[in-house]
Design a protein around this motif. Structure first.
Motif, PDB file in Angstrom:
ATOM      1  N   ILE A  65       0.840  -1.207   0.000  1.00  0.00           N
ATOM      2  CA  ILE A  65       0.000   0.000   0.000  1.00  0.00           C
ATOM      3  C   ILE A  65       0.867   1.245   0.000  1.00  0.00           C
ATOM      4  O   ILE A  65       0.595   2.227  -0.719  1.00  0.00           O
ATOM      5  CB  ILE A  65      -0.929  -0.010   1.232  1.00  0.00           C
ATOM      6  CG1 ILE A  65      -1.897  -1.194   1.158  1.00  0.00           C
ATOM      7  CG2 ILE A  65      -1.703   1.303   1.332  1.00  0.00           C
ATOM      8  CD1 ILE A  65      -2.743  -1.367   2.406  1.00  0.00           C
ATOM      9  N   SER A  66       1.929   1.239   0.797  1.00  0.00           N
ATOM     10  CA  SER A  66       2.827   2.386   0.850  1.00  0.00           C
ATOM     11  C   SER A  66       3.492   2.628  -0.501  1.00  0.00           C
ATOM     12  O   SER A  66       3.676   3.774  -0.919  1.00  0.00           O
ATOM     13  CB  SER A  66       3.886   2.158   1.935  1.00  0.00           C
ATOM     14  OG  SER A  66       4.778   3.246   2.018  1.00  0.00           O
ATOM     15  N   TRP A  67       3.858   1.539  -1.179  1.00  0.00           N
ATOM     16  CA  TRP A  67       4.485   1.689  -2.494  1.00  0.00           C
ATOM     17  C   TRP A  67       3.518   2.337  -3.482  1.00  0.00           C
ATOM     18  O   TRP A  67       3.914   3.178  -4.301  1.00  0.00           O
ATOM     19  CB  TRP A  67       4.924   0.319  -3.010  1.00  0.00           C
ATOM     20  CG  TRP A  67       5.796   0.403  -4.233  1.00  0.00           C
ATOM     21  CD1 TRP A  67       5.393   0.650  -5.517  1.00  0.00           C
ATOM     22  CD2 TRP A  67       7.216   0.280  -4.272  1.00  0.00           C
ATOM     23  NE1 TRP A  67       6.469   0.677  -6.360  1.00  0.00           N
ATOM     24  CE2 TRP A  67       7.601   0.447  -5.630  1.00  0.00           C
ATOM     25  CE3 TRP A  67       8.185   0.019  -3.313  1.00  0.00           C
ATOM     26  CZ2 TRP A  67       8.932   0.383  -6.032  1.00  0.00           C
ATOM     27  CZ3 TRP A  67       9.506  -0.049  -3.718  1.00  0.00           C
ATOM     28  CH2 TRP A  67       9.875   0.125  -5.055  1.00  0.00           C
ATOM     29  N   GLN A  68       2.234   1.969  -3.398  1.00  0.00           N
ATOM     30  CA  GLN A  68       1.242   2.543  -4.295  1.00  0.00           C
ATOM     31  C   GLN A  68       0.998   4.017  -3.999  1.00  0.00           C
ATOM     32  O   GLN A  68       0.790   4.815  -4.920  1.00  0.00           O
ATOM     33  CB  GLN A  68      -0.068   1.760  -4.191  1.00  0.00           C
ATOM     34  CG  GLN A  68       0.030   0.320  -4.704  1.00  0.00           C
ATOM     35  CD  GLN A  68      -1.230  -0.474  -4.461  1.00  0.00           C
ATOM     36  OE1 GLN A  68      -2.069  -0.096  -3.641  1.00  0.00           O
ATOM     37  NE2 GLN A  68      -1.392  -1.588  -5.160  1.00  0.00           N
ATOM     38  N   GLN A  69       1.022   4.378  -2.716  1.00  0.00           N
ATOM     39  CA  GLN A  69       0.716   5.754  -2.334  1.00  0.00           C
ATOM     40  C   GLN A  69       1.936   6.676  -2.359  1.00  0.00           C
ATOM     41  O   GLN A  69       1.816   7.842  -2.729  1.00  0.00           O
ATOM     42  CB  GLN A  69       0.089   5.777  -0.940  1.00  0.00           C
ATOM     43  CG  GLN A  69      -1.264   5.081  -0.853  1.00  0.00           C
ATOM     44  CD  GLN A  69      -1.881   5.188   0.520  1.00  0.00           C
ATOM     45  OE1 GLN A  69      -1.289   5.760   1.445  1.00  0.00           O
ATOM     46  NE2 GLN A  69      -3.080   4.643   0.688  1.00  0.00           N
ATOM     47  N   LEU A  70       3.101   6.144  -1.942  1.00  0.00           N
ATOM     48  CA  LEU A  70       4.284   6.986  -1.754  1.00  0.00           C
ATOM     49  C   LEU A  70       5.410   6.680  -2.726  1.00  0.00           C
ATOM     50  O   LEU A  70       6.381   7.440  -2.798  1.00  0.00           O
ATOM     51  CB  LEU A  70       4.814   6.830  -0.315  1.00  0.00           C
ATOM     52  CG  LEU A  70       3.820   7.048   0.818  1.00  0.00           C
ATOM     53  CD1 LEU A  70       4.460   6.706   2.157  1.00  0.00           C
ATOM     54  CD2 LEU A  70       3.337   8.495   0.823  1.00  0.00           C
ATOM     55  N   GLY A  71       5.295   5.564  -3.454  1.00  0.00           N
ATOM     56  CA  GLY A  71       6.363   5.178  -4.353  1.00  0.00           C
ATOM     57  C   GLY A  71       7.530   4.511  -3.654  1.00  0.00           C
ATOM     58  O   GLY A  71       8.612   4.357  -4.235  1.00  0.00           O
ATOM     59  N   ALA A  72       7.348   4.101  -2.400  1.00  0.00           N
ATOM     60  CA  ALA A  72       8.389   3.436  -1.623  1.00  0.00           C
ATOM     61  C   ALA A  72       7.719   2.571  -0.570  1.00  0.00           C
ATOM     62  O   ALA A  72       6.622   2.893  -0.105  1.00  0.00           O
ATOM     63  CB  ALA A  72       9.311   4.461  -0.965  1.00  0.00           C
ATOM     64  N   PRO A  73       8.358   1.440  -0.151  1.00  0.00           N
ATOM     65  CA  PRO A  73       7.726   0.573   0.855  1.00  0.00           C
ATOM     66  C   PRO A  73       7.618   1.203   2.229  1.00  0.00           C
ATOM     67  O   PRO A  73       6.775   0.796   3.032  1.00  0.00           O
ATOM     68  CB  PRO A  73       8.646  -0.657   0.879  1.00  0.00           C
ATOM     69  CG  PRO A  73       9.945  -0.178   0.336  1.00  0.00           C
ATOM     70  CD  PRO A  73       9.613   0.873  -0.653  1.00  0.00           C
ATOM     71  N   LEU A  74       8.468   2.166   2.526  1.00  0.00           N
ATOM     72  CA  LEU A  74       8.382   2.927   3.764  1.00  0.00           C
ATOM     73  C   LEU A  74       8.350   4.411   3.415  1.00  0.00           C
ATOM     74  O   LEU A  74       8.769   4.809   2.335  1.00  0.00           O
ATOM     75  CB  LEU A  74       9.568   2.639   4.696  1.00  0.00           C
ATOM     76  CG  LEU A  74       9.659   1.245   5.314  1.00  0.00           C
ATOM     77  CD1 LEU A  74      10.443   0.311   4.400  1.00  0.00           C
ATOM     78  CD2 LEU A  74      10.324   1.300   6.674  1.00  0.00           C
ATOM     79  N   ARG A  75       7.862   5.204   4.350  1.00  0.00           N
ATOM     80  CA  ARG A  75       7.809   6.648   4.097  1.00  0.00           C
ATOM     81  C   ARG A  75       9.221   7.210   4.237  1.00  0.00           C
ATOM     82  O   ARG A  75       9.767   7.279   5.348  1.00  0.00           O
ATOM     83  CB  ARG A  75       6.869   7.322   5.095  1.00  0.00           C
ATOM     84  CG  ARG A  75       6.677   8.817   4.836  1.00  0.00           C
ATOM     85  CD  ARG A  75       5.724   9.415   5.854  1.00  0.00           C
ATOM     86  NE  ARG A  75       4.384   8.900   5.708  1.00  0.00           N
ATOM     87  CZ  ARG A  75       3.470   9.414   4.889  1.00  0.00           C
ATOM     88  NH1 ARG A  75       3.765  10.460   4.149  1.00  0.00           N
ATOM     89  NH2 ARG A  75       2.269   8.881   4.825  1.00  0.00           N
ATOM     90  N   PRO A  76       9.850   7.599   3.130  1.00  0.00           N
ATOM     91  CA  PRO A  76      11.252   8.037   3.198  1.00  0.00           C
ATOM     92  C   PRO A  76      11.371   9.462   3.732  1.00  0.00           C
ATOM     93  O   PRO A  76      10.517  10.316   3.486  1.00  0.00           O
ATOM     94  CB  PRO A  76      11.715   7.949   1.747  1.00  0.00           C
ATOM     95  CG  PRO A  76      10.469   8.191   0.951  1.00  0.00           C
ATOM     96  CD  PRO A  76       9.333   7.614   1.754  1.00  0.00           C
ATOM     97  N   SER A  95       6.584   0.482   8.289  1.00  0.00           N
ATOM     98  CA  SER A  95       5.731   0.796   7.146  1.00  0.00           C
ATOM     99  C   SER A  95       4.315   1.119   7.601  1.00  0.00           C
ATOM    100  O   SER A  95       3.687   2.071   7.123  1.00  0.00           O
ATOM    101  CB  SER A  95       5.718  -0.388   6.174  1.00  0.00           C
ATOM    102  OG  SER A  95       4.851  -0.136   5.089  1.00  0.00           O
ATOM    103  N   ILE A  96       3.801   0.320   8.556  1.00  0.00           N
ATOM    104  CA  ILE A  96       2.464   0.582   9.098  1.00  0.00           C
ATOM    105  C   ILE A  96       2.424   1.937   9.802  1.00  0.00           C
ATOM    106  O   ILE A  96       1.493   2.730   9.603  1.00  0.00           O
ATOM    107  CB  ILE A  96       2.067  -0.547  10.062  1.00  0.00           C
ATOM    108  CG1 ILE A  96       1.909  -1.869   9.303  1.00  0.00           C
ATOM    109  CG2 ILE A  96       0.760  -0.209  10.786  1.00  0.00           C
ATOM    110  CD1 ILE A  96       1.710  -3.075  10.200  1.00  0.00           C
ATOM    111  N   LEU A  97       3.447   2.221  10.615  1.00  0.00           N
ATOM    112  CA  LEU A  97       3.488   3.499  11.315  1.00  0.00           C
ATOM    113  C   LEU A  97       3.627   4.666  10.334  1.00  0.00           C
ATOM    114  O   LEU A  97       3.126   5.766  10.589  1.00  0.00           O
ATOM    115  CB  LEU A  97       4.654   3.513  12.307  1.00  0.00           C
ATOM    116  CG  LEU A  97       4.539   2.547  13.495  1.00  0.00           C
ATOM    117  CD1 LEU A  97       5.798   2.586  14.347  1.00  0.00           C
ATOM    118  CD2 LEU A  97       3.316   2.874  14.344  1.00  0.00           C
ATOM    119  N   GLY A  98       4.305   4.422   9.207  1.00  0.00           N
ATOM    120  CA  GLY A  98       4.418   5.473   8.188  1.00  0.00           C
ATOM    121  C   GLY A  98       3.086   5.812   7.569  1.00  0.00           C
ATOM    122  O   GLY A  98       2.795   6.984   7.291  1.00  0.00           O
ATOM    123  N   LEU A  99       2.234   4.803   7.366  1.00  0.00           N
ATOM    124  CA  LEU A  99       0.916   5.056   6.796  1.00  0.00           C
ATOM    125  C   LEU A  99      -0.039   5.661   7.815  1.00  0.00           C
ATOM    126  O   LEU A  99      -0.818   6.562   7.494  1.00  0.00           O
ATOM    127  CB  LEU A  99       0.324   3.743   6.264  1.00  0.00           C
ATOM    128  CG  LEU A  99       0.987   3.133   5.021  1.00  0.00           C
ATOM    129  CD1 LEU A  99       0.362   1.781   4.703  1.00  0.00           C
ATOM    130  CD2 LEU A  99       0.867   4.073   3.826  1.00  0.00           C
TER     131      LEU A  99
END
Length: 328
Positions: free
Chosen positions: A29-40, A186-190
């Motif tokens: 989900i993060s990759w779809q929204q942010l373009g990365a698996p974690l919020r960079p 990743s969850i905390l980033g979203l």
């Protein structure tokens, strides 16, 4: 306290699988929204970050909290509507803004516009950082290379130190710890907008070293117990004994490590908070994987391959009748 690790190994595997799968879904989900698996963070993607806090010494300047919608409206008028905006602080009177790279004039214009609409900012508590995209990519590449090299070194070391199945499941435990840590962040980033920076790579490297150390101690005890066993016991009993013999060490080591990390997380400031949190999550995952995954997977594998019984020692065992007793 005595743990029956292998008796409930399906439970341990299910818990780990559930957390890992949740993290992988979050990364997708993060990759779809942010373009990365974690919020960079700014360290990896480059850009400009402004951290501003209202100056409460100015009369009526801190009467109301900052509204994120108002800030975004100001940024939109300057072509920065896609910037990341966070209102922080207990009283919501501080801002953290991440935008594309701004030059000096653009930064000055933005701060002046915010001052006119939001209020005066304390210059002593304001911070503006700019990182170029080339440096951000370089930091990410070097961090990823460091992780790969560390995994390769550990694989080589474990392959020489132990038999293949020991090394294999120790590596599985390491991947488990890294996936748990990355998945939770990743969850905390979203959910909370938590970003990862270059210190996150340092935390992952530290977690790998901590986890493999605990696993090696348990595997050493399993190997020693197998060599000394005189009663032809099944491997699951030997593994349970080895885990319980090292349980006190694992608890004491983890507790003494957690205390300073919790202190850093609570009182170390914003810069070190994410770093401490990553270590806390990773160290707990490392202890869990060493005790409940690496050991139970080894026992399961040896049972499955028919090598789950310790060798019968040569010579008579205690209680056997001696040859001379039959002659009498």
């Amino acid at each position: 306290m005595k743990l029956n690790v292998n008796k409930q190994r399906q439970l341990w595997w299910t818990l780990s699988a559930a957390v890992v799968v949740a993290g992988l879904i979050s990364m997708v989900i993060s990759w779809q929204q942010l373009g990365a698996p974690l919020r960079p963070s700014l360290d990896f993607v480059g850009g400009t970050r402004l951290q501003l806090e209202l100056d409460c010494s100015v009369p009526n300047n801190c009467d109301r909290p900052i509204e994120a919608g108002q800030v975004r409206s100001i940024l939109s008028t300057q072509g920065l509507g896609s910037s990341s905006i966070q209102v922080v602080g207990e009283k919501q009177q501080a801002l953290s803004i991440r935008t594309s790279t701004l030059d000096v004039d653009q930064r000055t214009q933005l701060v002046n516009s915010l001052t006119e609409e939001v209020g005066s900012f304390d210059p002593e508590k304001s911070q503006i950082d700019t990182v170029g995209p080339t440096l951000g990519r370089q930091l990410f590449t070097q961090g990823l290379l460091a992780l790969i090299v560390s995994f390769a070194g550990i694989i080589v070391y474990l392959s020489f130190r132990f038999q293949f199945d020991y090394a294999l499941f120790a590596i599985v435990a390491l991947f488990h710890d890294v996936l748990i840590t990355v998945g939770i962040f990743s969850i905390l980033g979203l959910v909370l907008g938590l970003e990862v920076d270059s210190l996150f790579i340092v935390a992952l490297l530290t977690i790998i070293g901590f986890s493999v150390n605990d696993t090696v101690v348990i595997y050493d005890r399993i190997r020693e117990t197998l060599a000394q066993d005189k009663f032809n016991r099944p491997i699951d009993e030997i593994v349970d004994d080895a885990v319980n013999q090292t349980l006190g060490r694992s608890i004491n080591t983890t507790a003494t490590t957690m205390l300073p990390l919790v202190g850093i997380f609570l009182f170390g400031g914003e810069t070190l908070k994410s770093f401490a949190l990553a270590l806390i999550v990773g160290f707990l995952a490392g202890v869990y994987s060493s005790l409940f995954l690496a050991s139970s997977l080894l026992a399961w594998w040896r049972e499955r391959n028919g090598t789950g019984i310790s060798p019968v020692p040569e010579g008579p065992t205690p209680g056997d009748a001696s040859p001379d007793s039959n002659e009498s």
